[in-house]
Design an enzyme around this catalytic site. Structure first.
Site, PDB file in Angstrom:
ATOM      1  N   HIS A  13      -0.483   0.090  -5.999  1.00  0.00           N
ATOM      2  CA  HIS A  13       0.472   0.153  -6.937  1.00  0.00           C
ATOM      3  C   HIS A  13       0.322   0.007  -8.227  1.00  0.00           C
ATOM      4  O   HIS A  13       0.794  -1.040  -8.767  1.00  0.00           O
ATOM      5  CB  HIS A  13       2.519   0.391  -6.402  1.00  0.00           C
ATOM      6  CG  HIS A  13       2.988   0.817  -7.187  1.00  0.00           C
ATOM      7  ND1 HIS A  13       4.379   1.695  -7.186  1.00  0.00           N
ATOM      8  CD2 HIS A  13       3.672   0.485  -8.685  1.00  0.00           C
ATOM      9  CE1 HIS A  13       4.952   0.777  -7.493  1.00  0.00           C
ATOM     10  NE2 HIS A  13       5.087   0.698  -9.132  1.00  0.00           N
ATOM     11  N   HIS A  15       0.340   0.773 -12.455  1.00  0.00           N
ATOM     12  CA  HIS A  15       0.474   2.056 -14.103  1.00  0.00           C
ATOM     13  C   HIS A  15      -0.214   2.184 -14.920  1.00  0.00           C
ATOM     14  O   HIS A  15      -0.597   0.769 -15.322  1.00  0.00           O
ATOM     15  CB  HIS A  15       2.227   1.679 -14.174  1.00  0.00           C
ATOM     16  CG  HIS A  15       3.381   1.494 -13.626  1.00  0.00           C
ATOM     17  ND1 HIS A  15       3.909   2.678 -13.278  1.00  0.00           N
ATOM     18  CD2 HIS A  15       3.870   0.600 -12.302  1.00  0.00           C
ATOM     19  CE1 HIS A  15       5.194   2.053 -12.530  1.00  0.00           C
ATOM     20  NE2 HIS A  15       4.677   1.848 -12.061  1.00  0.00           N
ATOM     21  N   LYS A  99       5.252  10.695  -5.610  1.00  0.00           N
ATOM     22  CA  LYS A  99       6.515   9.925  -6.023  1.00  0.00           C
ATOM     23  C   LYS A  99       7.757  10.129  -6.060  1.00  0.00           C
ATOM     24  O   LYS A  99       7.586  10.849  -6.436  1.00  0.00           O
ATOM     25  CB  LYS A  99       5.520   8.332  -7.316  1.00  0.00           C
ATOM     26  CG  LYS A  99       6.313   7.862  -7.337  1.00  0.00           C
ATOM     27  CD  LYS A  99       6.454   6.118  -6.742  1.00  0.00           C
ATOM     28  CE  LYS A  99       7.174   5.141  -6.650  1.00  0.00           C
ATOM     29  NZ  LYS A  99       6.872   4.216  -8.213  1.00  0.00           N
ATOM     30  N   HIS A 136      10.327   4.637  -5.387  1.00  0.00           N
ATOM     31  CA  HIS A 136      11.163   3.038  -5.422  1.00  0.00           C
ATOM     32  C   HIS A 136      12.278   3.219  -5.020  1.00  0.00           C
ATOM     33  O   HIS A 136      13.370   4.200  -4.581  1.00  0.00           O
ATOM     34  CB  HIS A 136      11.194   3.910  -7.417  1.00  0.00           C
ATOM     35  CG  HIS A 136      12.049   3.119  -8.069  1.00  0.00           C
ATOM     36  ND1 HIS A 136      11.196   2.391  -8.888  1.00  0.00           N
ATOM     37  CD2 HIS A 136      13.431   1.949  -7.825  1.00  0.00           C
ATOM     38  CE1 HIS A 136      12.413   1.365  -9.851  1.00  0.00           C
ATOM     39  NE2 HIS A 136      13.171   1.087  -9.041  1.00  0.00           N
ATOM     40  N   HIS A 174       7.364  -2.133  -3.605  1.00  0.00           N
ATOM     41  CA  HIS A 174       8.011  -3.209  -4.501  1.00  0.00           C
ATOM     42  C   HIS A 174       9.044  -4.522  -4.252  1.00  0.00           C
ATOM     43  O   HIS A 174       9.815  -3.776  -4.799  1.00  0.00           O
ATOM     44  CB  HIS A 174       7.905  -2.739  -6.234  1.00  0.00           C
ATOM     45  CG  HIS A 174       8.114  -1.691  -6.558  1.00  0.00           C
ATOM     46  ND1 HIS A 174       9.935  -1.547  -5.944  1.00  0.00           N
ATOM     47  CD2 HIS A 174       7.994  -0.862  -7.133  1.00  0.00           C
ATOM     48  CE1 HIS A 174       9.533  -0.440  -6.805  1.00  0.00           C
ATOM     49  NE2 HIS A 174       8.710  -0.049  -7.532  1.00  0.00           N
ATOM     50  N   ASP A 247       2.457  -3.093  -9.172  1.00  0.00           N
ATOM     51  CA  ASP A 247       3.361  -2.683 -10.166  1.00  0.00           C
ATOM     52  C   ASP A 247       2.954  -3.429 -11.635  1.00  0.00           C
ATOM     53  O   ASP A 247       4.363  -3.505 -11.747  1.00  0.00           O
ATOM     54  CB  ASP A 247       4.743  -3.268  -9.712  1.00  0.00           C
ATOM     55  CG  ASP A 247       5.922  -2.489 -10.118  1.00  0.00           C
ATOM     56  OD1 ASP A 247       5.039  -1.087 -10.517  1.00  0.00           O
ATOM     57  OD2 ASP A 247       6.526  -2.191 -10.147  1.00  0.00           O
TER      58      ASP A 247
END
Ligand SMILES: [Zn+2]
Length: 345
Positions: A13, A15, A99, A136, A174, A247
């Site tokens: 995971h 970004h 996602k 999420h 997460h 994350d």
């Protein structure tokens, strides 16, 4: 000096953002990780196979020549996603997973899903073709307390999806609560969860220690100490349903230290050091490799990495850099509130 060797980790995971920030942060991941699942919440989001492919090219251009990193791309699921496009993007290998963001749950999630029933036909297709769903897991209703959003999501939404589609491969991303660890353990083997280093290292006091600490603000928000202990228990247990998803979520410092500061912690630089420290403190170093390098690959049914990574324990704490530079601005690097003696060799 004590040294251990583990299979090179994967980050399930991450970004990377885009443009200048992307160029600055990609090497921080590719140095220690062989693969990563890249989140699609750009502005505008990655909605189809073509956009995923273009984004992948920009990421690849930022990987240093010395690293053999593989980005695994994702699609951003919306109520307007076309079923055939989704199937095609997966079958042709443009994307690895999709996602699901509840609308408004986190950074750039405005295009997310408002009513889960509206995407059930998409999820049915994913179940049929074996495409993983990444979630999420937080409700966004204004009347639900921010610290209860994950628990309520599990009760009202995740349980519904799991019961409707038991064959769908799902990763609850997460996770932050005891409720999540209990639910994951009791569910079938198609449901697993990622855990971040910051949720393993810190509890919610960190956000308010001696004043407001914007660099410890992330979503899902840090929780009580009892929840942190449950997460650490799950991560160090060797249970194959739990694995690392950092994350890591970079924001420029001005966007964090602001009247309305962004949510997200940039942790890729020292992730492995922090995890080794936490596992060592819990006398569970032998479980580190399962968490960082084995469980996730098995969940996604892909082969384990062949490369290795060496980590050493120093006699004195490692000097951690505080910032990463990005186009004349800075990104704050995550540090836990305890000394770290481990470093990647
Ligand atoms: Zn994220």
């Amino acid at each position: 000096m004590k040294t251990i060797e583990i299979i090179k980790p994967d980050d399930w995971h991450v970004h990377f953002r885009d443009k200048e920030i992307l160029k600055a942060v990609v090497p921080e991941t590719t140095r220690h990780f062989k693969r990563a699942i890249v989140m699609p919440n750009l502005v505008p989001p990655i909605l189809n196979g073509y956009e995923a492919l273009e984004y992948k090219k920009r990421i690849k251009a930022a990987i240093p020549n010395s690293d053999t990193f593989i980005p695994l791309m994702t699609l951003y699921l919306t109520e307007e996603t076309n079923k055939n496009d989704l199937e095609k993007a997966y079958k042709e290998g443009f994307v690895f997973a999709a996602k699901l963001y509840p609308a408004g749950a986190t950074t750039n999630s405005d295009s997310g899903v408002k009513h889960i029933k509206n995407v059930m036909p998409l999820l049915e297709t994913m179940s049929k073709i074996g495409m993983p769903l990444l979630i999420h897991g937080e409700v966004t209703n204004k009347d639900v307390d921010i610290f209860d959003r994950e628990k309520v999501f599990i009760e009202t939404t995740l349980d519904f999806i799991c019961k409707q589609l038991p064959d769908l491969k799902i990763t609850l991303e997460h996770i932050t609560t005891t409720d999540a660890t209990v639910y994951i353990k009791s569910a079938n083997n198609n449901l697993a969860a990622t855990i971040t280093p910051h949720h393993l290292a810190m509890n919610r006091n960190a956000i308010f220690q001696g004043g407001i600490k914007p660099h410890y603000f992330c979503l899902p928000i840090l929780k009580r100490e009892a929840h942190r202990k449950s997460l650490l228990e799950a991560a160090t247990s060797g249970n194959p349903k739990f694995f690392l998803g950092t994350d890591t979520a970079p924001h420029l410092i001005d966007d964090k230290e602001s009247e309305c500061g962004c949510a997200g912690i940039f942790n890729s630089t020292y992730c492995i050091s922090v995890l080794a420290e936490l596992f060592d403190q819990k006398n569970s170093l032998s479980m580190l490799e399962a968490f960082t390098s084995i469980n996730g690959a098995k969940h996604y049914k892909i082969e384990l990495n062949k490369e290795k990574l060496k980590i050493s324990k120093r006699k004195s704490p490692v000097n951690l850099l505080e910032f990463l530079n990005s186009h004349n601005q800075r990104i704050k690097i995550f540090h836990p509130d305890f000394p770290v003696y481990w470093e990647v060799v």
